[in-house]
Write a protein that holds these residues in place. Structure first.
Motif: not given
Length: 436
Positions: A63-71, A86-89
């Protein structure tokens, strides 16, 4: 067991969330740039793997959690989509996660981190509490009843949350790279207020918060006696503050905090009001208040041979004023040397006069070049515009850090949200060499 992969794990909120999930018995790893950030220390302590950015970090089953700074065009995010993961902000994940607990958001233009840290410390004395603080600190308990967290207004990220409670410290114009004006900021906080499920604890001394519309009770705190929770009979000294709290004009309890400055009293009042609402005994609140000594990079004090060196995140005029007031209360007989690094060209340009005014009460002022954040590449303003508004202020460059030495046993207040610590560390080296 799910493996959580954090893209941008050194971000202050991301680091905290990774710690929470790790502590709650989940498997966690992450990736980021190789440059050192203080937020990674707690990750290393927990042996959470940190890898350089590389699309090959992304594997099936994560499960990938992406930082808000990354497009979305970031190579790791693109790879995750290719694999159907699944990629979750960050803010969306947090919004879902908090539903398992009594959740308390701490929001406002200033004071979020300090208030969240204080709240987490106090509530932990009453019941198991998980918390996420914006200084890169997080803790997860498998049996947690409460979840306290910092909710940032930038890009309206806090609208992903539906907390039980919200403490609102103040509303001010900040993040001019995103918000158009103060009305835009007020609109965001108005939307946030409507997402709160049980009650809002708001600083009633803030005129903007007096206008907040909500579908739940709004409990006000502050110095003005019209507030539901009012601080009176305040006594300040270099060790901290003592004050009586009146609840709707009736004496509730006398509290003492080991922190200086009016903002510290207000932060404590917000925490006291929330705890009172949740039925936490005053004696428990006081015992925990007395053992709180701050959060990272918020008035962090080091002393060396009579010199006081302070590291503080203040990067807005309102915060600079509060930090200077704290320094003067704590060190009334010392000169205050302010070393300030503005953070972002847009904020410096939008608040130029306010920055100059906020720094004027220092005995000596040194200004570092503007720190350019990832949000903006260049700006049409330089540190010279601020220098022109502060006669007597000096431009401080890393190679001339020895200039600070002329002030002897003063308070050296390093302020900024960029990399002002490189100036602080260079100065500490000079002092340690001199006293070795």
């Amino acid at each position: 067991m799910t493996l959580f992969h954090f893209i941008g794990i050194k971000g202050s909120g991301m680091s905290s969330l990774a710690q929470i999930l790790h502590d709650s018995a989940h498997k966690v790893q992450g990736s980021d740039v190789e440059k050192y950030f203080f937020t990674e220390d707690a990750l290393h302590e927990r042996n959470i793997p940190i890898y350089p950015f590389d699309e090959n970090n992304i594997k099936e089953g994560m499960t990938v959690i992406a930082g808000n700074a990354f497009p979305d065009s970031h190579p790791e995010i693109e790879k995750a989509h290719e694999l159907g993961l699944e990629v979750v902000r960050y803010h969306d994940f947090l919004g879902d996660y908090m539903q398992k607990f009594v959740s308390i958001a701490v929001t406002g233009s200033h004071g979020k981190t300090s208030t969240t840290g204080l709240l987490a410390h106090v509530i932990s004395g009453h019941a198991p509490t998980s918390y996420l603080i914006g200084d890169g600190t997080g803790k997860g308990l498998e049996d947690a009843e409460y979840f306290t967290f910092e909710a940032c207004e930038y890009k309206r990220h806090f609208l992903a949350y539906n907390p039980d409670y919200a403490i609102m410290t103040n509303i001010d114009f900040d993040h001019p790279d995103y918000f158009k004006n103060l009305d835009d900021v007020l609109d965001a906080f108005g939307d946030m207020a409507l997402r709160v499920k049980k009650a809002i604890i708001a600083c009633g001394d803030d005129n903007h918060l007096q206008e907040i519309q909500a579908s739940v009770p709004v409990v006000y705190y502050g110095f003005d006696e019209s507030n539901d929770f009012a601080a009176k009979n305040i006594v300040k000294n270099s060790e901290g503050c003592t004050f009586d709290v009146y609840v709707r004009s009736e004496l509730y309890y006398t509290f003492t905090i080991p922190l200086t400055g009016d903002h510290a009293i207000l932060n404590a009042l917000g925490v006291i009001a929330l705890c009172h609402y949740e039925g936490i005994p005053a004696s428990v609140i006081q015992e925990r208040l007395s053992t709180f000594h701050g959060v990272k990079r918020r008035f962090t004090v080091m002393e060396s041979k009579g010199r006081v060196i302070i590291d503080d995140y203040a990067h807005h005029p309102t915060e600079i004023k509060a930090t200077l007031q704290s320094a003067k209360q704590k060190y009334p007989n010392k000169e205050i040397v302010a070393i300030f690094q503005p953070h972002t060209f847009t904020r410096t340009a939008a608040l130029l006069d306010e920055f100059a005014h906020s720094l004027e009460t220092s005995d000596h002022i040194y200004l570092c070049d503007i720190f350019s954040s990832a949000r903006e590449k260049t700006g049409e303003i330089s540190i010279n515009e601020l220098l022109e508004k502060l006669p007597g202020a000096k431009h401080l460059e890393l190679e001339n850090i020895v200039e600070l030495e002329q002030h002897g046993n003063a308070v050296y207040l390093f302020m900024g949200a960029g990399d002002v610590q490189k100036y602080l560390n260079a100065f500490k080296e000079i002092v340690s060499e001199e006293t070795a």
